[in-house]
Design an enzyme around this catalytic site. Structure first.
Site, PDB file in Angstrom:
ATOM      1  N   ALA A  27      45.310  46.912  41.527  1.00 52.23           N
ATOM      2  CA  ALA A  27      46.125  47.933  40.879  1.00 52.23           C
ATOM      3  C   ALA A  27      46.110  47.888  39.368  1.00 52.23           C
ATOM      4  O   ALA A  27      46.833  47.135  38.761  1.00 52.23           O
ATOM      5  CB  ALA A  27      47.557  47.888  41.379  1.00 52.23           C
ATOM      6  N   CYS A  28      45.254  48.700  38.782  1.00 49.01           N
ATOM      7  CA  CYS A  28      45.403  49.134  37.404  1.00 49.01           C
ATOM      8  C   CYS A  28      44.656  48.304  36.362  1.00 49.01           C
ATOM      9  O   CYS A  28      44.475  47.110  36.498  1.00 49.01           O
ATOM     10  CB  CYS A  28      46.864  49.230  36.988  1.00 49.01           C
ATOM     11  SG  CYS A  28      47.910  50.049  38.189  1.00 49.01           S
ATOM     12  N   THR A  29      44.275  49.013  35.303  1.00 51.45           N
ATOM     13  CA  THR A  29      43.623  48.419  34.144  1.00 51.45           C
ATOM     14  C   THR A  29      44.202  49.052  32.891  1.00 51.45           C
ATOM     15  O   THR A  29      44.441  50.259  32.861  1.00 51.45           O
ATOM     16  CB  THR A  29      42.100  48.689  34.178  1.00 51.45           C
ATOM     17  OG1 THR A  29      41.538  48.176  35.381  1.00 51.45           O
ATOM     18  CG2 THR A  29      41.406  48.034  32.982  1.00 51.45           C
TER      19      THR A  29
END
Length: 349
Positions: A27-29
């Site tokens: 989940a997510c950068t």
């Protein structure tokens, strides 16, 4: 130490070691481009197994806030945090109970990402409690700079919250219009803060200090087109690709090139539809954002929409008493500057 050496760290042996860690999450950068000579730009992806029900929301100054409730559910029963917002903000809300991403009128940005190792610790009722979904909003409401935001932690305690069956195991990236940056995590019940302009890339597990310890295992000071890069969707691979490409971005000549630069990296590290995470199922990239912290301009794109939209927070009346303004971005007819499409609505929290 160069920005590249401060962020890219992975050897083949290190990659193998991290991949074997139990419970590695997703989940997510987040990427921060703070040395381009034009504007401080930041971008992020939101990777999640379902819709987070994002709504673009503009908050004026002077809102009375409480940190103890998530919707109708009371999360903090004893000594919930209470405050009045000092700054207006433009944010992307999550599940209607908090803020996942956004900027404020002073040029502070905040980005909430998943971290499996998060442990906020036992509740200390001597400190006002703030549920994790409002962590980013609390800082946007009360701080103009990273330095100011970090000082606020002495006065609150972040408390776990759950939404749609998902616990808010999160860490936070913040940056400001000067290019300053900080990564804040809670490990073993204690805050761990990495503060400085070199901390420009963040993904997920392992904890940030472990990522920095692995820095010595590889030298990426001379990137080239023949350098092998990992291409999978796990947080370790995304961290390496984001840092490599961030350090190769050409100086922008204006706003279009600056926004396109951070969005190009966000798209590069996005999770394609159907790509699996081991043990976690499918976590596609739901949306991407970019922000110009110098000029207070916020960009948003859904991964299943061909249209990029944006809004200028500096052009909005944020005086106390102005209405909360909201926009559902899941509308194929939205494109370009959408500030006129925001409509007054009830504050979600």
């Amino acid at each position: 130490m160069t920005r590249l050496r401060a962020c890219l760290f992975l050897s083949v042996a290190a990659l193998a070691g991290i991949a074997s860690l139990p419970g590695i999450a997703d989940a997510c950068t987040r990427v921060l481009w703070n040395d381009n000579g034009y504007a401080v730009m930041t971008g992020r992806t939101m990777d999640w197994p379902e819709s987070t029900e994002p709504v673009l929301t503009i908050f004026p100054r002077g809102l009375e806030r409480g940190g103890g409730k998530a919707g109708a559910e009371v999360i903090v029963t004893d000594n919930p945090a209470r405050w009045t917002s000092k700054y207006g903000s433009l944010v992307t809300t999550i599940y209607g109970i908090g803020t996942a991403d956004g900027i404020n009128e002073a040029g502070l940005g905040a980005h909430m990402l998943y971290l499996n190792d998060t442990d906020f610790g036992a509740r200390d009722v001597s400190k006002p409690g703030l549920h994790a979904g409002l962590w980013a909003q609390y800082l946007l409401d009360n701080a103009a700079t990273v330095e100011e935001a970090l000082k606020l932690f002495d006065g609150i305690q972040v408390v776990m919250v759950e939404a749609n069956g998902h616990k808010a195991n999160v860490h936070l990236a913040i940056e400001d219009a000067s290019g300053d940056s900080a990564i804040i995590e809670f490990i073993g019940g204690k805050p761990v803060i990495h503060h400085g302009r070199d901390f420009v890339v963040m993904t997920n597990d392992p904890a940030y200090d472990q990522q920095l310890a692995l820095l010595k295992n590889q030298d990426f000071s001379k990137p080239s087109s023949t350098m092998p890069l990992p291409g999978n969707v796990n947080p370790v691979d995304r961290f390496q690709r984001a840092t490599y490409y961030l350090n190769l971005l050409p100086k922008p000549k204006g706003e279009r090139e600056a926004a396109a630069g951070v969005l190009a990296i966000a798209r590069n590290v996005s999770v394609p539809f159907g790509a699996p995470y081991k043990g976690f199922g499918i976590y596609n990239t739901e949306y991407r954002t970019a922000a110009n912290l110098t000029d207070k301009r916020y960009y948003f794109e859904l991964s299943n929409s061909p249209n990029l939209i944006w809004a200028d927070l500096s052009l909005v009346n944020l005086d106390k008493g102005q209405p909360v303004r909201m926009l559902n971005p899941d509308n194929i007819n939205l494109s370009g500057n959408v500030i006129a499409s925001f409509a007054p609505g009830p504050a979600p929290f």
